[in-house]
Scaffold this motif. Structure first.
Motif, PDB file in Angstrom:
ATOM      1  N   SER A  50       0.838  -1.201   0.000  1.00 39.41           N
ATOM      2  CA  SER A  50       0.000   0.000   0.000  1.00 39.41           C
ATOM      3  C   SER A  50       0.868   1.244   0.000  1.00 39.41           C
ATOM      4  N   ILE A  51       0.428   2.266  -0.720  1.00 38.78           N
ATOM      5  CA  ILE A  51       1.126   3.550  -0.698  1.00 38.78           C
ATOM      6  C   ILE A  51       0.684   4.298   0.551  1.00 38.78           C
ATOM      7  N   LEU A  52       1.656   4.596   1.413  1.00 41.36           N
ATOM      8  CA  LEU A  52       1.392   5.333   2.651  1.00 41.36           C
ATOM      9  C   LEU A  52       1.437   6.840   2.431  1.00 41.36           C
ATOM     10  N   GLY A  53       2.260   7.262   1.474  1.00 39.61           N
ATOM     11  CA  GLY A  53       2.414   8.689   1.204  1.00 39.61           C
ATOM     12  C   GLY A  53       3.076   8.898  -0.136  1.00 39.61           C
ATOM     13  N   SER A  54       2.885  10.070  -0.702  1.00 36.84           N
ATOM     14  CA  SER A  54       3.489  10.388  -1.982  1.00 36.84           C
ATOM     15  C   SER A  54       3.870  11.857  -2.011  1.00 36.84           C
ATOM     16  N   GLY A  55       4.812  12.177  -2.886  1.00 38.65           N
ATOM     17  CA  GLY A  55       5.260  13.559  -3.005  1.00 38.65           C
ATOM     18  C   GLY A  55       5.909  13.814  -4.351  1.00 38.65           C
ATOM     19  N   ALA A  56       5.916  15.063  -4.751  1.00 32.00           N
ATOM     20  CA  ALA A  56       6.584  15.498  -5.980  1.00 32.00           C
ATOM     21  C   ALA A  56       7.321  16.790  -5.663  1.00 32.00           C
ATOM     22  N   ASN A  57       8.426  17.013  -6.358  1.00 31.78           N
ATOM     23  CA  ASN A  57       9.184  18.236  -6.068  1.00 31.78           C
ATOM     24  C   ASN A  57       8.416  19.467  -6.539  1.00 31.78           C
ATOM     25  N   ARG A  58       8.572  20.524  -5.769  1.00 34.52           N
ATOM     26  CA  ARG A  58       7.880  21.790  -6.027  1.00 34.52           C
ATOM     27  C   ARG A  58       8.909  22.914  -5.987  1.00 34.52           C
ATOM     28  N   VAL A  59       8.767  23.848  -6.885  1.00 35.40           N
ATOM     29  CA  VAL A  59       9.669  25.001  -6.906  1.00 35.40           C
ATOM     30  C   VAL A  59       8.867  26.270  -6.649  1.00 35.40           C
ATOM     31  N   PRO A  60       9.513  27.290  -6.075  1.00 34.91           N
ATOM     32  CA  PRO A  60       8.802  28.535  -5.764  1.00 34.91           C
ATOM     33  C   PRO A  60       8.313  29.289  -6.998  1.00 34.91           C
ATOM     34  N   ILE A  61       9.018  29.171  -8.110  1.00 36.41           N
ATOM     35  CA  ILE A  61       8.626  29.895  -9.322  1.00 36.41           C
ATOM     36  C   ILE A  61       7.532  29.098 -10.027  1.00 36.41           C
ATOM     37  N   THR A  62       6.408  29.747 -10.303  1.00 38.23           N
ATOM     38  CA  THR A  62       5.320  29.068 -11.014  1.00 38.23           C
ATOM     39  C   THR A  62       5.053  29.677 -12.385  1.00 38.23           C
ATOM     40  N   ASN A  63       5.584  30.848 -12.641  1.00 35.45           N
ATOM     41  CA  ASN A  63       5.404  31.513 -13.928  1.00 35.45           C
ATOM     42  C   ASN A  63       6.205  30.765 -15.004  1.00 35.45           C
ATOM     43  N   ALA A  64       5.546  30.365 -16.087  1.00 37.74           N
ATOM     44  CA  ALA A  64       6.186  29.570 -17.138  1.00 37.74           C
ATOM     45  C   ALA A  64       7.377  30.297 -17.762  1.00 37.74           C
ATOM     46  N   TRP A  65       7.240  31.591 -17.995  1.00 34.64           N
ATOM     47  CA  TRP A  65       8.334  32.361 -18.600  1.00 34.64           C
ATOM     48  C   TRP A  65       9.555  32.380 -17.681  1.00 34.64           C
ATOM     49  N   LEU A  66       9.325  32.624 -16.379  1.00 33.28           N
ATOM     50  CA  LEU A  66      10.446  32.636 -15.423  1.00 33.28           C
ATOM     51  C   LEU A  66      11.085  31.249 -15.292  1.00 33.28           C
ATOM     52  N   MET A  67      10.268  30.204 -15.323  1.00 34.07           N
ATOM     53  CA  MET A  67      10.823  28.851 -15.251  1.00 34.07           C
ATOM     54  C   MET A  67      11.701  28.568 -16.467  1.00 34.07           C
ATOM     55  N   ARG A  68      11.253  28.968 -17.643  1.00 36.30           N
ATOM     56  CA  ARG A  68      12.047  28.756 -18.855  1.00 36.30           C
ATOM     57  C   ARG A  68      13.347  29.553 -18.771  1.00 36.30           C
ATOM     58  N   LEU A  69      13.278  30.778 -18.280  1.00 38.13           N
ATOM     59  CA  LEU A  69      14.472  31.606 -18.102  1.00 38.13           C
ATOM     60  C   LEU A  69      15.438  30.934 -17.126  1.00 38.13           C
ATOM     61  N   HIS A  70      14.906  30.415 -16.024  1.00 35.52           N
ATOM     62  CA  HIS A  70      15.735  29.707 -15.038  1.00 35.52           C
ATOM     63  C   HIS A  70      16.405  28.498 -15.679  1.00 35.52           C
ATOM     64  N   LYS A  71      15.643  27.716 -16.395  1.00 36.22           N
ATOM     65  CA  LYS A  71      16.150  26.489 -17.017  1.00 36.22           C
ATOM     66  C   LYS A  71      17.241  26.789 -18.046  1.00 36.22           C
ATOM     67  N   GLU A  72      17.024  27.834 -18.845  1.00 34.95           N
ATOM     68  CA  GLU A  72      17.924  28.097 -19.963  1.00 34.95           C
ATOM     69  C   GLU A  72      19.175  28.875 -19.593  1.00 34.95           C
ATOM     70  N   ARG A  73      19.071  29.798 -18.597  1.00 34.82           N
ATOM     71  CA  ARG A  73      20.289  30.575 -18.351  1.00 34.82           C
ATOM     72  C   ARG A  73      20.431  31.235 -16.991  1.00 34.82           C
ATOM     73  N   LEU A  74      19.431  31.276 -16.168  1.00 35.91           N
ATOM     74  CA  LEU A  74      19.557  32.062 -14.953  1.00 35.91           C
ATOM     75  C   LEU A  74      19.518  31.268 -13.642  1.00 35.91           C
ATOM     76  N   CYS A  75      20.004  30.051 -13.637  1.00 34.14           N
ATOM     77  CA  CYS A  75      20.073  29.296 -12.389  1.00 34.14           C
ATOM     78  C   CYS A  75      21.332  29.730 -11.639  1.00 34.14           C
ATOM     79  N   VAL A  76      21.146  30.354 -10.492  1.00 33.14           N
ATOM     80  CA  VAL A  76      22.263  30.858  -9.687  1.00 33.14           C
ATOM     81  C   VAL A  76      23.183  29.709  -9.289  1.00 33.14           C
ATOM     82  N   ARG A  77      22.606  28.587  -8.886  1.00 33.70           N
ATOM     83  CA  ARG A  77      23.415  27.449  -8.440  1.00 33.70           C
ATOM     84  C   ARG A  77      24.277  26.905  -9.579  1.00 33.70           C
ATOM     85  N   ARG A  78      23.692  26.806 -10.774  1.00 30.51           N
ATOM     86  CA  ARG A  78      24.461  26.315 -11.921  1.00 30.51           C
ATOM     87  C   ARG A  78      25.559  27.302 -12.285  1.00 30.51           C
ATOM     88  N   ALA A  79      25.252  28.601 -12.268  1.00 32.71           N
ATOM     89  CA  ALA A  79      26.244  29.625 -12.612  1.00 32.71           C
ATOM     90  C   ALA A  79      27.439  29.585 -11.653  1.00 32.71           C
TER      91      ALA A  79
END
Length: 169
Positions: A50-79
């Motif tokens: 039986s599944i007792l619990g489930s979860g999925a990762n969540r990020v603070p940014i929900t705006n699609a444009w900002l997420m695409r910007l983060h993915k393509e070039r503005l990730c502070v951790r990657r930089a």
């Protein structure tokens, strides 16, 4: 041998095929609930079939444009070339360890008041678990993590054969 960025002493990672029913459940939970579309991750905690619990990762940014910007070039951790699993607080586009699939699944188990001692976690969408996630799992009595076979290649951004960004294609 796989060189995980983190693995607690005397612990191992276990593997199941992609068509394993609990791995499939974790994948579908990621598809439906993860807000990080670049690296969607899902987890299910299972005991006694039986599944007792489930979860999925969540990020603070929900705006699609900002997420695409983060993915393509503005990730502070990657930089800053910060290793995976460290200093999530630096980048609003990266899920903090509290918002990782494993931690969210742990909170789901706690909220439902299930006893998770002896349960197992199935994690889809990643190839290892960070220290905070391991700590939260171990504190509940979960000692085994199962990943999908080949995850160290498929979900590792450093591997040439990764499927990051195409997980649900």
């Amino acid at each position: 041998m796989i060189a995980y960025p983190y693995l607690p002493p005397e612990r191992t990672i276990n593997y199941v095929p992609s068509d394993h029913p609990w791995m499939h459940a974790a994948r579908e939970f990621a598809r439906e609930h993860a807000t990080d579309r670049h690296m969607p991750t899902g987890a299910v905690i299972v005991r006694d079939e039986s599944i007792l619990g489930s979860g999925a990762n969540r990020v603070p940014i929900t705006n699609a444009w900002l997420m695409r910007l983060h993915k393509e070039r503005l990730c502070v951790r990657r930089a800053l070339k910060i290793p995976s699993g460290e200093k999530y607080w630096l980048c609003p586009g990266c899920a903090s360890s509290k918002e990782h699939a494993e931690a969210r699944a742990v909170r789901d188990v706690i909220q439902k008041r299930h006893d998770a001692r002896g349960a197992e976690l199935y994690l889809w969408g990643h190839w290892w678990a960070c220290k905070p996630c391991w700590d939260s799992l171990l504190s509940l009595g979960i000692e085994r993590i199962y990943l999908m076979e080949g995850s160290e290649r498929l979900f590792n951004h450093l591997h040439a054969d990764n499927i990051i960004g195409r997980q649900f294609d």
